[in-house]
Design a protein around this motif. Structure first.
Motif, PDB file in Angstrom:
ATOM      1  N   GLU A   1      51.883 120.076  99.055  1.00  0.00           N
ATOM      2  CA  GLU A   1      52.983 121.018  99.267  1.00  0.00           C
ATOM      3  C   GLU A   1      54.331 120.320  99.125  1.00  0.00           C
ATOM      4  O   GLU A   1      55.284 120.896  98.581  1.00  0.00           O
ATOM      5  N   ALA A   2      54.411 119.085  99.604  1.00  0.00           N
ATOM      6  CA  ALA A   2      55.663 118.337  99.488  1.00  0.00           C
ATOM      7  C   ALA A   2      56.034 118.100  98.027  1.00  0.00           C
ATOM      8  O   ALA A   2      57.222 118.061  97.671  1.00  0.00           O
ATOM      9  N   ALA A   3      55.024 117.965  97.150  1.00  0.00           N
ATOM     10  CA  ALA A   3      55.282 117.703  95.737  1.00  0.00           C
ATOM     11  C   ALA A   3      55.992 118.866  95.061  1.00  0.00           C
ATOM     12  O   ALA A   3      56.576 118.696  93.975  1.00  0.00           O
ATOM     13  N   ARG A   4      55.982 120.049  95.671  1.00  0.00           N
ATOM     14  CA  ARG A   4      56.707 121.189  95.108  1.00  0.00           C
ATOM     15  C   ARG A   4      58.214 121.039  95.301  1.00  0.00           C
ATOM     16  O   ARG A   4      58.987 121.794  94.695  1.00  0.00           O
ATOM     17  N   TRP A   5      58.608 120.062  96.114  1.00  0.00           N
ATOM     18  CA  TRP A   5      60.023 119.913  96.440  1.00  0.00           C
ATOM     19  C   TRP A   5      60.563 118.512  96.186  1.00  0.00           C
ATOM     20  O   TRP A   5      61.744 118.363  95.837  1.00  0.00           O
ATOM     21  N   VAL A   6      59.745 117.508  96.334  1.00  0.00           N
ATOM     22  CA  VAL A   6      60.222 116.130  96.217  1.00  0.00           C
ATOM     23  C   VAL A   6      59.254 115.324  95.362  1.00  0.00           C
ATOM     24  O   VAL A   6      58.038 115.328  95.602  1.00  0.00           O
ATOM     25  N   ALA A   7      59.809 114.623  94.381  1.00  0.00           N
ATOM     26  CA  ALA A   7      58.992 113.774  93.509  1.00  0.00           C
ATOM     27  C   ALA A   7      58.838 112.387  94.120  1.00  0.00           C
ATOM     28  O   ALA A   7      59.537 112.011  95.063  1.00  0.00           O
ATOM     29  N   THR A   8      57.940 111.624  93.579  1.00  0.00           N
ATOM     30  CA  THR A   8      57.786 110.236  94.004  1.00  0.00           C
ATOM     31  C   THR A   8      58.915 109.403  93.404  1.00  0.00           C
ATOM     32  O   THR A   8      59.590 109.822  92.451  1.00  0.00           O
ATOM     33  N   SER A   9      59.109 108.214  93.945  1.00  0.00           N
ATOM     34  CA  SER A   9      60.166 107.350  93.409  1.00  0.00           C
ATOM     35  C   SER A   9      59.858 106.892  91.987  1.00  0.00           C
ATOM     36  O   SER A   9      60.776 106.544  91.232  1.00  0.00           O
ATOM     37  N   ALA A  10      58.588 106.930  91.595  1.00  0.00           N
ATOM     38  CA  ALA A  10      58.209 106.505  90.246  1.00  0.00           C
ATOM     39  C   ALA A  10      58.487 107.579  89.204  1.00  0.00           C
ATOM     40  O   ALA A  10      58.622 107.270  88.008  1.00  0.00           O
ATOM     41  N   THR A  11      58.578 108.844  89.642  1.00  0.00           N
ATOM     42  CA  THR A  11      58.755 109.940  88.679  1.00  0.00           C
ATOM     43  C   THR A  11      60.056 110.715  88.858  1.00  0.00           C
ATOM     44  O   THR A  11      60.406 111.530  87.994  1.00  0.00           O
ATOM     45  N   SER A  12      60.790 110.484  89.921  1.00  0.00           N
ATOM     46  CA  SER A  12      61.977 111.288  90.212  1.00  0.00           C
ATOM     47  C   SER A  12      63.093 111.062  89.194  1.00  0.00           C
ATOM     48  O   SER A  12      63.489 109.920  88.939  1.00  0.00           O
ATOM     49  N   PRO A  13      63.637 112.149  88.605  1.00  0.00           N
ATOM     50  CA  PRO A  13      64.797 111.984  87.722  1.00  0.00           C
ATOM     51  C   PRO A  13      66.046 111.530  88.483  1.00  0.00           C
ATOM     52  O   PRO A  13      66.979 110.997  87.866  1.00  0.00           O
ATOM     53  N   HIS A  14      66.073 111.720  89.791  1.00  0.00           N
ATOM     54  CA  HIS A  14      67.203 111.222  90.570  1.00  0.00           C
ATOM     55  C   HIS A  14      67.231 109.695  90.567  1.00  0.00           C
ATOM     56  O   HIS A  14      68.295 109.076  90.429  1.00  0.00           O
ATOM     57  N   VAL A  15      66.072 109.076  90.716  1.00  0.00           N
ATOM     58  CA  VAL A  15      66.009 107.609  90.707  1.00  0.00           C
ATOM     59  C   VAL A  15      66.416 107.072  89.333  1.00  0.00           C
ATOM     60  O   VAL A  15      67.032 106.005  89.226  1.00  0.00           O
ATOM     61  N   ALA A  16      66.115 107.834  88.294  1.00  0.00           N
ATOM     62  CA  ALA A  16      66.499 107.431  86.938  1.00  0.00           C
ATOM     63  C   ALA A  16      67.953 107.749  86.636  1.00  0.00           C
ATOM     64  O   ALA A  16      68.470 107.364  85.569  1.00  0.00           O
ATOM     65  N   GLY A  17      68.654 108.438  87.548  1.00  0.00           N
ATOM     66  CA  GLY A  17      70.050 108.804  87.323  1.00  0.00           C
ATOM     67  C   GLY A  17      70.207 109.965  86.380  1.00  0.00           C
ATOM     68  O   GLY A  17      71.287 110.160  85.802  1.00  0.00           O
ATOM     69  N   GLU A  18      69.146 110.785  86.222  1.00  0.00           N
ATOM     70  CA  GLU A  18      69.162 111.864  85.237  1.00  0.00           C
ATOM     71  C   GLU A  18      69.213 113.248  85.857  1.00  0.00           C
ATOM     72  O   GLU A  18      69.004 114.253  85.154  1.00  0.00           O
ATOM     73  N   ALA A  19      69.494 113.324  87.157  1.00  0.00           N
ATOM     74  CA  ALA A  19      69.551 114.633  87.822  1.00  0.00           C
ATOM     75  C   ALA A  19      70.621 114.611  88.896  1.00  0.00           C
ATOM     76  O   ALA A  19      70.946 113.569  89.467  1.00  0.00           O
ATOM     77  N   VAL A  20      71.158 115.811  89.165  1.00  0.00           N
ATOM     78  CA  VAL A  20      72.187 115.943  90.196  1.00  0.00           C
ATOM     79  C   VAL A  20      71.961 117.250  90.944  1.00  0.00           C
ATOM     80  O   VAL A  20      71.542 118.253  90.353  1.00  0.00           O
ATOM     81  N   ASP A  21      72.183 117.233  92.242  1.00  0.00           N
ATOM     82  CA  ASP A  21      72.115 118.444  93.069  1.00  0.00           C
ATOM     83  C   ASP A  21      73.547 118.847  93.398  1.00  0.00           C
ATOM     84  O   ASP A  21      74.305 118.045  93.970  1.00  0.00           O
TER      85      ASP A  21
END
Length: 245
Positions: A169-189
């Motif tokens: 259920e958490a995966a519907r809202w938060v990605a892992t650090s290995a896949t998150s576009p935020h960690v890659a600098g490619e997403a903004v909220d």
């Protein structure tokens, strides 16, 4: 019977010893002078002494110096108050602004905030163009989250699992650090809602697209959207093939 003659009163008369004794009039004059002198002295003394009482009753008295105030040491850096621009959540699990925590009121022009400066340069440039144009329409963009460190992303995932009860259920809202576009600098909220409403109508022209239907605040760069429009959205991050790595 012989009549006794009374000696005339005068200012003074000699005595048998040769000294002059003052008469009653002279004694009275001396007493009057002394009384007058004493009265004048008392008046002068009374005028000088209560000068402090002449201050208006509405005028505050000067504070007295406190011995402890002058001897108190200056606060050390560890006890001093945090500055007003401390990021929200600062110190949470040891994380700080360097991990991507965002100070309140951050905009896409705040290069001193790692959450902003860590974004992909092309994404940041598109955001700044859109922000400037939206401002002409009276719409303000705030960055609620941008680049994140892996440690920050891991913390968000743990919190999501605790909130939603499972990793699935958490995966519907938060990605892992290995896949998150935020960690890659490619997403903004972004926020507030007026900003995301403006982007939902005009964002494609800047290549800015909402990627997930359940996250109207999450935007990524899709350069081709300027010509072809934004691609279809995923229902949530769990449906994004990038999250399956």
């Amino acid at each position: 019977m012989a009549r006794t003659r009374t000696a005339p009163r005068g200012p003074a008369r000699p005595t048998g010893s040769g000294r002059t004794v003052p008469g009653p009039a002279a004694v009275g004059l001396v007493a009057l002078v002394l009384v007058t002198a004493l009265a004048v002295a008392a008046a002068v003394h009374g005028f000088r002494e209560p000068r402090a009482s002449l201050r208006s009753s509405s005028e505050p008295a000067l504070p007295s110096a406190s011995p402890s105030a002058s001897s108190s040491p200056a606060p050390s850096p560890s006890t001093a108050a945090e500055p007003p621009d401390t990021p929200r959540g600062d110190g949470r699990d040891g994380l700080r602004a360097a991990d991507g925590l965002v100070p309140a009121g951050t905009t896409v022009f705040d290069d001193g905030v790692p959450a902003v400066s860590g974004l992909d340069p092309e994404l940041l440039e598109a955001l700044r163009r859109a922000t400037a144009d939206a401002a002409d329409a009276g719409v303000v963009f705030h960055v609620n989250s941008g680049w994140r460190s892996p440690a920050y992303q891991d913390l968000l995932l743990r919190e999501a699992v605790a909130e939603h009860g499972s990793e699935e259920e958490a995966a519907r809202w938060v990605a892992t650090s290995a896949t998150s576009p935020h960690v890659a600098g490619e997403a903004v909220d972004l926020g507030p809602s007026a900003a995301t409403a403006w982007l939902s109508e005009h964002g494609a022209g800047y290549g800015l697209c909402q990627v997930y239907r359940n996250e109207p605040w999450h935007y990524e760069l899709r350069p081709e959207a300027a010509d072809r429009g934004c691609p279809d959205m995923y229902a949530d991050p769990a449906q994004d093939p990038r999250m399956q790595r």
